[in-house]
Design a protein around this motif. Sequence first.
Motif, PDB file in Angstrom:
ATOM      1  N   SER A   1      25.961  -7.895   0.668  1.00 17.89           N
ATOM      2  CA  SER A   1      25.419  -7.921   2.030  1.00 17.89           C
ATOM      3  C   SER A   1      26.358  -8.624   3.007  1.00 17.89           C
ATOM      4  CB  SER A   1      24.045  -8.613   2.042  1.00 17.89           C
ATOM      5  OG  SER A   1      24.163  -9.933   1.538  1.00 17.89           O
ATOM      6  N   GLY A   2      27.585  -8.884   2.568  1.00 16.88           N
ATOM      7  CA  GLY A   2      28.553  -9.553   3.453  1.00 16.88           C
ATOM      8  C   GLY A   2      29.227  -8.548   4.383  1.00 16.88           C
ATOM      9  N   SER A   3      30.259  -9.033   5.078  1.00 13.40           N
ATOM     10  CA  SER A   3      30.969  -8.191   6.037  1.00 13.40           C
ATOM     11  C   SER A   3      31.970  -7.287   5.327  1.00 13.40           C
ATOM     12  CB  SER A   3      31.738  -9.089   7.015  1.00 13.40           C
ATOM     13  OG  SER A   3      32.730  -9.807   6.291  1.00 13.40           O
ATOM     14  N   ALA A   4      32.481  -6.291   6.066  1.00 16.09           N
ATOM     15  CA  ALA A   4      33.533  -5.427   5.522  1.00 16.09           C
ATOM     16  C   ALA A   4      34.808  -6.243   5.286  1.00 16.09           C
ATOM     17  CB  ALA A   4      33.803  -4.271   6.472  1.00 16.09           C
ATOM     18  N   GLU A   5      35.028  -7.269   6.128  1.00 18.50           N
ATOM     19  CA  GLU A   5      36.231  -8.106   5.961  1.00 18.50           C
ATOM     20  C   GLU A   5      36.169  -8.880   4.650  1.00 18.50           C
ATOM     21  OE1 GLU A   5      34.308  -8.145   8.839  1.00 18.50           O
ATOM     22  OE2 GLU A   5      35.706  -6.751   9.797  1.00 18.50           O
ATOM     23  N   MET A   6      35.003  -9.470   4.375  1.00 21.57           N
ATOM     24  CA  MET A   6      34.849 -10.211   3.118  1.00 21.57           C
ATOM     25  C   MET A   6      34.948  -9.254   1.933  1.00 21.57           C
ATOM     26  SD  MET A   6      31.794 -12.784   1.967  1.00 21.57           S
ATOM     27  CE  MET A   6      31.123 -12.767   0.302  1.00 21.57           C
ATOM     28  N   ALA A   7      34.409  -8.046   2.089  1.00 23.60           N
ATOM     29  CA  ALA A   7      34.490  -7.051   1.014  1.00 23.60           C
ATOM     30  C   ALA A   7      35.950  -6.774   0.678  1.00 23.60           C
ATOM     31  CB  ALA A   7      33.778  -5.764   1.430  1.00 23.60           C
ATOM     32  N   GLU A   8      36.772  -6.652   1.707  1.00 29.48           N
ATOM     33  CA  GLU A   8      38.182  -6.355   1.461  1.00 29.48           C
ATOM     34  C   GLU A   8      38.856  -7.465   0.670  1.00 29.48           C
ATOM     35  OE1 GLU A   8      40.438  -4.903   4.912  1.00 29.48           O
ATOM     36  OE2 GLU A   8      38.740  -3.516   5.175  1.00 29.48           O
ATOM     37  N   ILE A   9      38.493  -8.716   0.991  1.00 31.39           N
ATOM     38  CA  ILE A   9      39.069  -9.858   0.259  1.00 31.39           C
ATOM     39  C   ILE A   9      38.651  -9.787  -1.213  1.00 31.39           C
ATOM     40  CG2 ILE A   9      39.105 -12.380   0.047  1.00 31.39           C
ATOM     41  CD1 ILE A   9      38.561 -12.476   3.113  1.00 31.39           C
ATOM     42  N   LEU A  10      37.375  -9.535  -1.440  1.00 33.56           N
ATOM     43  CA  LEU A  10      36.867  -9.465  -2.828  1.00 33.56           C
ATOM     44  C   LEU A  10      37.514  -8.305  -3.580  1.00 33.56           C
ATOM     45  CD1 LEU A  10      33.091 -10.211  -2.185  1.00 33.56           C
ATOM     46  CD2 LEU A  10      34.653 -11.628  -3.540  1.00 33.56           C
ATOM     47  N   LEU A  11      37.618  -7.159  -2.931  1.00 29.95           N
ATOM     48  CA  LEU A  11      38.202  -5.980  -3.589  1.00 29.95           C
ATOM     49  C   LEU A  11      39.654  -6.263  -3.973  1.00 29.95           C
ATOM     50  CD1 LEU A  11      36.623  -3.285  -1.264  1.00 29.95           C
ATOM     51  CD2 LEU A  11      36.138  -3.560  -3.716  1.00 29.95           C
ATOM     52  N   LYS A  12      40.380  -6.919  -3.066  1.00 31.87           N
ATOM     53  CA  LYS A  12      41.778  -7.273  -3.355  1.00 31.87           C
ATOM     54  C   LYS A  12      41.868  -8.175  -4.569  1.00 31.87           C
ATOM     55  CE  LYS A  12      44.340  -6.971   0.812  1.00 31.87           C
ATOM     56  NZ  LYS A  12      44.088  -7.628   2.075  1.00 31.87           N
ATOM     57  N   ARG A  13      40.857  -9.010  -4.751  1.00 30.00           N
ATOM     58  CA  ARG A  13      40.852  -9.944  -5.883  1.00 30.00           C
ATOM     59  C   ARG A  13      40.290  -9.308  -7.136  1.00 30.00           C
ATOM     60  NH1 ARG A  13      41.659 -15.212  -3.517  1.00 30.00           N
ATOM     61  NH2 ARG A  13      41.336 -16.126  -5.570  1.00 30.00           N
ATOM     62  N   GLY A  14      39.984  -8.022  -7.098  1.00 29.45           N
ATOM     63  CA  GLY A  14      39.568  -7.318  -8.309  1.00 29.45           C
ATOM     64  C   GLY A  14      38.066  -7.258  -8.536  1.00 29.45           C
ATOM     65  N   TRP A  15      37.283  -7.648  -7.519  1.00 29.16           N
ATOM     66  CA  TRP A  15      35.826  -7.644  -7.690  1.00 29.16           C
ATOM     67  C   TRP A  15      35.232  -6.254  -7.443  1.00 29.16           C
ATOM     68  CZ3 TRP A  15      32.391 -11.808  -8.730  1.00 29.16           C
ATOM     69  CH2 TRP A  15      33.049 -13.019  -8.996  1.00 29.16           C
ATOM     70  N   TYR A  16      34.037  -6.067  -7.963  1.00 22.86           N
ATOM     71  CA  TYR A  16      33.245  -4.855  -7.725  1.00 22.86           C
ATOM     72  C   TYR A  16      32.122  -5.198  -6.751  1.00 22.86           C
ATOM     73  CZ  TYR A  16      35.495  -2.840 -11.874  1.00 22.86           C
ATOM     74  OH  TYR A  16      36.402  -2.354 -12.776  1.00 22.86           O
ATOM     75  N   LEU A  17      31.594  -4.168  -6.058  1.00 27.93           N
ATOM     76  CA  LEU A  17      30.480  -4.379  -5.136  1.00 27.93           C
ATOM     77  C   LEU A  17      29.296  -3.524  -5.572  1.00 27.93           C
ATOM     78  CD1 LEU A  17      32.417  -4.316  -1.729  1.00 27.93           C
ATOM     79  CD2 LEU A  17      31.890  -6.293  -3.173  1.00 27.93           C
ATOM     80  N   GLY A  18      28.103  -4.141  -5.563  1.00 28.30           N
ATOM     81  CA  GLY A  18      26.897  -3.442  -5.973  1.00 28.30           C
ATOM     82  C   GLY A  18      26.139  -2.916  -4.757  1.00 28.30           C
ATOM     83  N   PHE A  19      25.697  -1.660  -4.852  1.00 31.41           N
ATOM     84  CA  PHE A  19      24.917  -1.030  -3.770  1.00 31.41           C
ATOM     85  C   PHE A  19      23.521  -0.712  -4.283  1.00 31.41           C
ATOM     86  CE2 PHE A  19      29.315  -0.448  -2.707  1.00 31.41           C
ATOM     87  CZ  PHE A  19      29.346  -0.696  -1.348  1.00 31.41           C
ATOM     88  N   ASP A  20      22.515  -1.068  -3.476  1.00 27.72           N
ATOM     89  CA  ASP A  20      21.117  -0.991  -3.885  1.00 27.72           C
ATOM     90  C   ASP A  20      20.298  -0.218  -2.842  1.00 27.72           C
ATOM     91  OD1 ASP A  20      22.533  -3.370  -4.904  1.00 27.72           O
ATOM     92  OD2 ASP A  20      20.687  -3.800  -5.963  1.00 27.72           O
ATOM     93  N   GLY A  21      18.975  -0.231  -3.037  1.00 30.20           N
ATOM     94  CA  GLY A  21      18.046   0.481  -2.159  1.00 30.20           C
ATOM     95  C   GLY A  21      18.260   0.303  -0.660  1.00 30.20           C
ATOM     96  N   PRO A  22      18.648  -0.906  -0.187  1.00 33.29           N
ATOM     97  CA  PRO A  22      18.808  -1.077   1.266  1.00 33.29           C
ATOM     98  C   PRO A  22      19.791  -0.101   1.913  1.00 33.29           C
ATOM     99  CG  PRO A  22      18.618  -3.220   0.235  1.00 33.29           C
ATOM    100  CD  PRO A  22      18.675  -2.201  -0.898  1.00 33.29           C
ATOM    101  N   VAL A  23      20.674   0.547   1.147  1.00 38.45           N
ATOM    102  CA  VAL A  23      21.559   1.543   1.785  1.00 38.45           C
ATOM    103  C   VAL A  23      20.747   2.700   2.371  1.00 38.45           C
ATOM    104  CG1 VAL A  23      23.533   1.016   0.263  1.00 38.45           C
ATOM    105  CG2 VAL A  23      22.048   2.957  -0.300  1.00 38.45           C
ATOM    106  N   THR A  24      19.522   2.883   1.885  1.00 40.48           N
ATOM    107  CA  THR A  24      18.696   3.996   2.385  1.00 40.48           C
ATOM    108  C   THR A  24      17.839   3.577   3.575  1.00 40.48           C
ATOM    109  OG1 THR A  24      16.797   3.496   0.943  1.00 40.48           O
ATOM    110  CG2 THR A  24      18.496   4.928   0.024  1.00 40.48           C
ATOM    111  N   TYR A  25      17.877   2.301   3.963  1.00 34.52           N
ATOM    112  CA  TYR A  25      17.047   1.835   5.080  1.00 34.52           C
ATOM    113  C   TYR A  25      17.730   2.190   6.402  1.00 34.52           C
ATOM    114  CZ  TYR A  25      14.949  -1.101   1.355  1.00 34.52           C
ATOM    115  OH  TYR A  25      14.374  -1.567   0.188  1.00 34.52           O
ATOM    116  N   LYS A  26      16.915   2.261   7.439  1.00 36.59           N
ATOM    117  CA  LYS A  26      17.427   2.734   8.734  1.00 36.59           C
ATOM    118  C   LYS A  26      18.557   1.881   9.304  1.00 36.59           C
ATOM    119  CE  LYS A  26      14.213   5.699  11.152  1.00 36.59           C
ATOM    120  NZ  LYS A  26      12.798   5.485  10.766  1.00 36.59           N
ATOM    121  N   ASN A  27      18.485   0.552   9.035  1.00 31.86           N
ATOM    122  CA  ASN A  27      19.447  -0.355   9.687  1.00 31.86           C
ATOM    123  C   ASN A  27      20.683  -0.609   8.825  1.00 31.86           C
ATOM    124  OD1 ASN A  27      18.308  -1.776   7.643  1.00 31.86           O
ATOM    125  ND2 ASN A  27      17.682  -3.553   8.861  1.00 31.86           N
TER     126      ASN A  27
END
Length: 255
Positions: A155-181
């Motif tokens: 649920s963090g920012s795209a900027e933080m996601a990029e830092i984590l991805l660079k460090r080899g982390w994975y990101l989990g996506f859940d039900g909230p992706v289907t919510y309007k906001n």
Amino acid sequence: MYFDTHAHYDDAAFDADRDALLSALPESGVDLVMDPGCDVESSRAAVALAEKHSHVYAAVGLHPENCGNCSRAELAVIRELAAHPKAVAIGEIGLDYHWDTNPPKAFQQEIFRLQLELAGELDLPVIVHDRDAHGDSLAIVEEFPKIRGVFHCYSGSAEMAEILLKRGWYLGFDGPVTYKNARKAREVAEATPPDRILLETDSPYLSPVPNRGKRNDSRNLSYIVKTLSMWKNMDPAELAQVAKENGKRLFGIEV
Ligand SMILES: [Zn+2]
């Protein structure tokens, strides 16, 4: 077809039909399930479910909301449980600053660090829960550069996601992706390479649309995949397959 990398089947919400539901999941296309523990008792229950069902794996750990009374004694039990061959990660661990009634921040951070240390020692990946604690969560995982894992229900920012991805982390996506906001989630998904995406339900919580508000279970992954695959411009079955391989790679599951 699907690997639900985050579902709490040890939760009391499944008391009436837990084993029947789990046994039927492969027929619905859910071949693999990860059940993360939240305290000693639920970690033990997750391991027991993994023992009983060949397609279920367990993570063991102390959740930030549940760690209030924890000490090194609880950590010692988690360490013991982690020795089980189907306990393949330390989780669900992390920081949760959402509720004022949660354990004090400094205490949560201490328990989080101790479990990251444990994961390093046992050479296991971690499942991180970060709710309203993005800055501190990132800073703490950065103290442990060798540790890899997933930021669950990211649920963090795209900027933080990029830092984590660079460090080899994975990101989990859940039900909230289907919510309007879900504008921010879409930005993050677009910035995440397919080989770092994990698909999670967080059952029994966070049911996706059109089942929002009802008890969640792994069969609802199809709705999450449908939205994500639109955002990623990928075939849903292909995305599900890639995400399943990602989960197997991260958690060292060979089936
Ligand atoms: Zn969870």
